[in-house]
Design a protein around this motif. Structure first.
Motif, PDB file in Angstrom:
ATOM      1  N   GLY A   1       0.802  -1.210   0.000  1.00 16.06           N
ATOM      2  CA  GLY A   1       0.000   0.000   0.000  1.00 16.06           C
ATOM      3  C   GLY A   1       0.838   1.265   0.000  1.00 16.06           C
ATOM      4  N   ARG A   2       0.124   2.375  -0.019  1.00 10.03           N
ATOM      5  CA  ARG A   2       0.768   3.678  -0.024  1.00 10.03           C
ATOM      6  C   ARG A   2       0.077   4.581   0.999  1.00 10.03           C
ATOM      7  N   LEU A   3       0.317   5.878   0.867  1.00 10.72           N
ATOM      8  CA  LEU A   3      -0.269   6.853   1.777  1.00 10.72           C
ATOM      9  C   LEU A   3      -1.238   7.741   1.012  1.00 10.72           C
ATOM     10  N   SER A   4      -2.346   8.097   1.630  1.00 11.74           N
ATOM     11  CA  SER A   4      -3.295   9.035   1.055  1.00 11.74           C
ATOM     12  C   SER A   4      -3.809   9.931   2.170  1.00 11.74           C
ATOM     13  N   PHE A   5      -4.191  11.178   1.823  1.00 16.16           N
ATOM     14  CA  PHE A   5      -4.520  12.163   2.847  1.00 16.16           C
ATOM     15  C   PHE A   5      -5.750  12.980   2.466  1.00 16.16           C
ATOM     16  N   ALA A   6      -6.445  13.444   3.487  1.00 16.06           N
ATOM     17  CA  ALA A   6      -7.526  14.415   3.312  1.00 16.06           C
ATOM     18  C   ALA A   6      -7.759  15.121   4.648  1.00 16.06           C
ATOM     19  N   PHE A   7      -8.036  16.425   4.596  1.00 20.20           N
ATOM     20  CA  PHE A   7      -8.298  17.209   5.801  1.00 20.20           C
ATOM     21  C   PHE A   7      -9.802  17.332   6.044  1.00 20.20           C
ATOM     22  N   SER A   8     -10.147  17.499   7.299  1.00 17.61           N
ATOM     23  CA  SER A   8     -11.541  17.820   7.631  1.00 17.61           C
ATOM     24  C   SER A   8     -11.820  19.245   7.168  1.00 17.61           C
ATOM     25  N   PRO A   9     -13.099  19.597   6.927  1.00 22.17           N
ATOM     26  CA  PRO A   9     -13.418  20.945   6.441  1.00 22.17           C
ATOM     27  C   PRO A   9     -12.938  22.058   7.363  1.00 22.17           C
ATOM     28  N   ASP A  10     -12.913  21.804   8.687  1.00 25.92           N
ATOM     29  CA  ASP A  10     -12.476  22.849   9.612  1.00 25.92           C
ATOM     30  C   ASP A  10     -10.962  22.862   9.814  1.00 25.92           C
ATOM     31  N   GLY A  11     -10.238  21.956   9.154  1.00 22.40           N
ATOM     32  CA  GLY A  11      -8.786  21.961   9.202  1.00 22.40           C
ATOM     33  C   GLY A  11      -8.175  21.485  10.491  1.00 22.40           C
ATOM     34  N   THR A  12      -8.959  20.849  11.371  1.00 20.41           N
ATOM     35  CA  THR A  12      -8.428  20.415  12.665  1.00 20.41           C
ATOM     36  C   THR A  12      -8.051  18.941  12.691  1.00 20.41           C
ATOM     37  N   THR A  13      -8.434  18.195  11.672  1.00 16.96           N
ATOM     38  CA  THR A  13      -8.180  16.755  11.639  1.00 16.96           C
ATOM     39  C   THR A  13      -7.614  16.366  10.286  1.00 16.96           C
ATOM     40  N   LEU A  14      -6.623  15.481  10.317  1.00 16.67           N
ATOM     41  CA  LEU A  14      -6.064  14.912   9.094  1.00 16.67           C
ATOM     42  C   LEU A  14      -6.407  13.431   9.066  1.00 16.67           C
TER      43      LEU A  14
END
Length: 742
Positions: free
Chosen positions: A115-128
């Motif tokens: 596998g690899r790494l993938s990312f997304a932030f919460s809309p309020d920018g407090t959680t990855l």
């Protein structure tokens, strides 16, 4: 037209950019430097706001920089090659002090074997949210030290987060989409989708999630609230990146192998834009961004080293230009409608104003003339000349290493982003192909000045092979559907062989005994067979979706083909040119290695470090699995972290190019059950410095010990010889002369 160049103040103090991110207002570029520090660059003032800020937790190789959806937090990811682990550190930019303030830090232990790494932030920018490895989803707080781990589908490859913090994960291995609500007590939904799902887009106009599939060449449209599949839309070959018009809801899909863009309307009808620019999606896919206010689509083809601007109102391409050096990544500012292209060598950023179409280059770091490696790729070894040649995707030169000291001794100017090197050992000519320039450099390595001749090929040449007995070369032109034939004696193009349009020919192999050339048609699902005597296509062998590697092994008299999407290995009998065996693989098979000492065939996997080892039955000719498991080096050549591996039978050393701008040297031997194994003895960095390991010192010590013992042995033999000679002379002087008849 070359972009205008502006130089950043104190640019040479920056060691080069590994990755970049742009602020939400489009004024500040965050630069992750190659030494692990972070710099902030004001685009409007052409100056650094801060430079070389250290993040305390970072100790390994810088990997990626991310900027939160609100633009107030940056996240830096690093890779620790010694312990094979990732670390993630959070920092906040303080505009008042113009510096970074540290935040939480996370370490992810254990080898990322698949596998690899993938990312997304919460809309309020407090959680990855991070998709990690085989089947993990991490929820990481950016305000305090707090994390949670969930199990989802196999091989998460892309993430998106809805307004209510629902995570939608695309799972390439499982062929599913996981819908993870903020309150996980409600349960996780698994939605079956197409073959090899790749990317995801949340469309705020339609409210649906769009998932591209490189295996089934379609886009699934899913309602993230219910998990239902709303529509399945057929698109071009190998679709990956997605963008959309935030006013109309039109979705744009980049079709790599087709060289097209599919436009999906909200009612799921489609139109096709032909940009005549295919790409190889596994290593350098097309990236797209849409400027909604301008109705213009920005397209970056990293495979060809080009960018294109398409006006969707006028329905035409309004700009197409080469990227002077090969492009590494793209970020886009919706606020300013500017595209920022980071080049592989990390010394400059190309800024394209999509409104005016003006382009300028910001030089932020030292020139690549001061380094020896910039994204090193292909390797060939000249054993008689004691040299190793290394191509560089991020530069326009080939690096020459001394095979004894491993030190760089020369840089040979070449075309842009040299993909592959081939060496004719008989004629001592080195061949270097540039997909970006569509050229082939022929280099005479018998001359210390390395004179060369440049040949123009068709569009996007990649794979090649040398028919040494006839001194003929064959190069596959992936974007043109042609095989170029070159006379190695005159270094001229003497013909072309057409293969089906849009089939994207890649790797070639040749059966010199029968004079047959085999070419994997990646987008065609077949292997093309070409008679080298007539230079004609004589047949095609259907093998399955995305054949990537093809190799004729003369010792076994078989052609092997790895089929990525079909997850199988095809064995072809060269006498009949028919499939003799089909071997299922638990994963995506990729490269083919052969060990002549054991006659083992090694097949590594895409996206994981597993290698399958096969042996041929002498009586039946069929292959059976002899061993399977995680195998360092050979299992890590899918940029995990290695690119290519080459072996020198004279010195028993192996050379590996890495994504970290280094070349590693290993000793190669056999372990349990005759399986190949290696041990690092030296690392050559971009500056040309060689770091030797304890293993190399022990080997050198052993060599010195053997040399000293050999020297002493020679002295003893010389002394004994002298004593014997003296004793023989004394005997001869005291005896009677011999009879002539004796």
């Amino acid at each position: 037209m070359a972009p205008m160049v502006s130089h950043a103040q104190d640019a040479l103090s920056i060691p080069g950019a590994q990755d970049i991110a742009v602020s939400t207002d489009g004024t500040l570029l965050y630069i992750l430097n190659k030494d692990g520090t972070v710099s902030g660059y004001n685009i409007r003032e052409d100056s650094f706001v801060f430079k070389g800020e250290k993040i305390p937790e970072l100790r390994g190789v810088p990997y990626q920089i991310l900027l939160s959806s609100t633009g107030d937090r940056i996240v830096v990811l690093e890779y620790d090659p010694d312990n094979r682990m990732f670390r993630l550190s959070v920092a906040v930019y303080n505009a008042g002090t113009k510096s970074l303030e540290g935040g939480p830090a996370y370490t992810f232990n254990g080898r990322l074997e698949s596998g690899r790494l993938s990312f997304a932030f919460s809309p309020d920018g407090t959680t990855l949210y991070m998709g990690y490895g085989a089947d993990s989803l991490f929820r990481l707080s950016l305000t305090e030290q707090q994390q949670a781990q969930l199990r989802i589908g196999a091989l998460p490859t892309a993430l998106a987060v809805t307004a209510d913090h629902t995570v939608v994960s695309v799972n390439e291995g499982a062929g599913t989409v996981s819908i993870v609500p903020d309150d996980t007590s409600a349960g996780i939904k698994e939605v079956a989708v197409g073959l090899s799902p790749t990317d995801i887009l949340l469309n705020n106009v339609t409210g649906y999630a769009y998932i591209s599939h490189t295996g089934s060449d379609d886009v699934y449209v899913i309602d993230p609230n219910t998990g239902s599949v709303v529509s399945i839309v057929s698109v071009g070959a190998d679709p990956t990146d997605l963008a959309y018009d935030e006013q109309t809801g039109d979705v744009f899909v980049a079709n790599n192998a087709s060289g097209t863009i599919t436009v999906i309307a909200p009612n799921f009808t489609t139109t096709t834009i032909d940009i005549n620019s295919p790409a190889y999606f596994e290593t350098a896919p097309i990236q797209i961004a849409y400027a909604t206010n301008l109705k213009r689509l920005f397209i970056l083809n990293r495979t060809e080293g080009k960018y294109i601007v398409y006006d969707t109102t006028a329905n035409k391409i309004i700009d197409r230009r080469d990227v002077v050096m090969s492009a590494k990544s793209l970020v886009f500012s919706d606020t300013t409608s500017e595209a920022y292209i980071l080049t592989w060598q990390g010394e400059e950023i190309i800024v394209v104003d999509v409104t005016s179409l003006e382009a300028r280059s910001i030089r932020i770091a030292q020139n690549t003339s001061e380094v020896f490696f910039s994204s090193p790729q292909s390797i060939v070894i000249d054993s008689p000349g004691n040299r190793v040649f290394v191509s560089n995707i991020g530069a326009n030169f080939i690096t020459v290493l001394d095979a004894t000291t491993f030190k760089p001794i020369e840089k040979i100017p070449s075309g842009r982003a040299i993909q592959n090197l081939f060496l004719n050992k008989k004629t001592q000519k080195l061949y270097a192909v540039s997909p970006a320039d569509s050229t082939l450099a022929v280099i005479d390595i018998t001359n210390d000045t390395y004179p060369q001749k440049t040949l123009q090929l068709a569009q996007q040449p990649r794979g090649g092979v040398i028919f040494e007995e006839q001194n003929i070369l064959y190069y596959s032109n992936a974007a043109a559907g042609k095989i170029t034939v070159i006379d190695g004696a005159t270094d001229t193009v003497v013909g072309t062989v057409d293969v089906p349009d849009g089939s994207y020919p890649l790797v070639n192999t040749i059966d010199e005994r029968r004079g047959m050339l085999y070419t994997a048609l990646y987008a065609g699902g077949v292997v093309a067979v070409i008679d080298t005597a007539t230079q004609k296509l004589v047949s095609t062998i259907p093998v399955g979706e995305n054949p990537i590697w093809v190799r004729y092994i003369s010792e076994l008299d078989r052609i092997l083909v790895t089929v990525e999407r079909g997850e199988k290995v095809i064995v072809i009998n060269p006498d009949t040119r028919k499939i003799a065996q089909e071997i299922p693989i638990d994963g995506k098979p990729y490269r083919i290695f052969f060990d002549p000492s054991t006659e083992f065939v090694y097949i590594n996997h895409r996206g994981e470090e597993v290698v399958d080892v096969f042996i041929q039955d002498e009586s039946s000719g069929e292959f059976t699995l002899a061993w399977s498991g995680v195998l360092p080096f050979w299992g890590e050549t899918d940029r995990r972290p290695y690119n290519m591996i080459a072996y020198d039978p004279k010195t028993l050393y192996g050379y590996l190019t890495t994504r970290n701008d280094t070349v590693e040297v290993i000793t190669i031997g056999h372990g349990e059950n005759g399986i190949l194994e290696g041990e690092i003895i030296a690392t050559v960095d971009a500056s040309g410095e060689v770091a030797y390991t304890d293993a190399s010192r022990e080997e050198a010590g052993a060599n010195r010990f053997l040399a000293w013992n050999l020297f002493l042995g020679i002295l003893v033999l010389v002394a004994l010889g002298a004593i014997g000679a003296h004793h023989w002379m004394r005997r001869r002087e005291s005896s009677e002369p011999a009879s002539p008849h004796q």
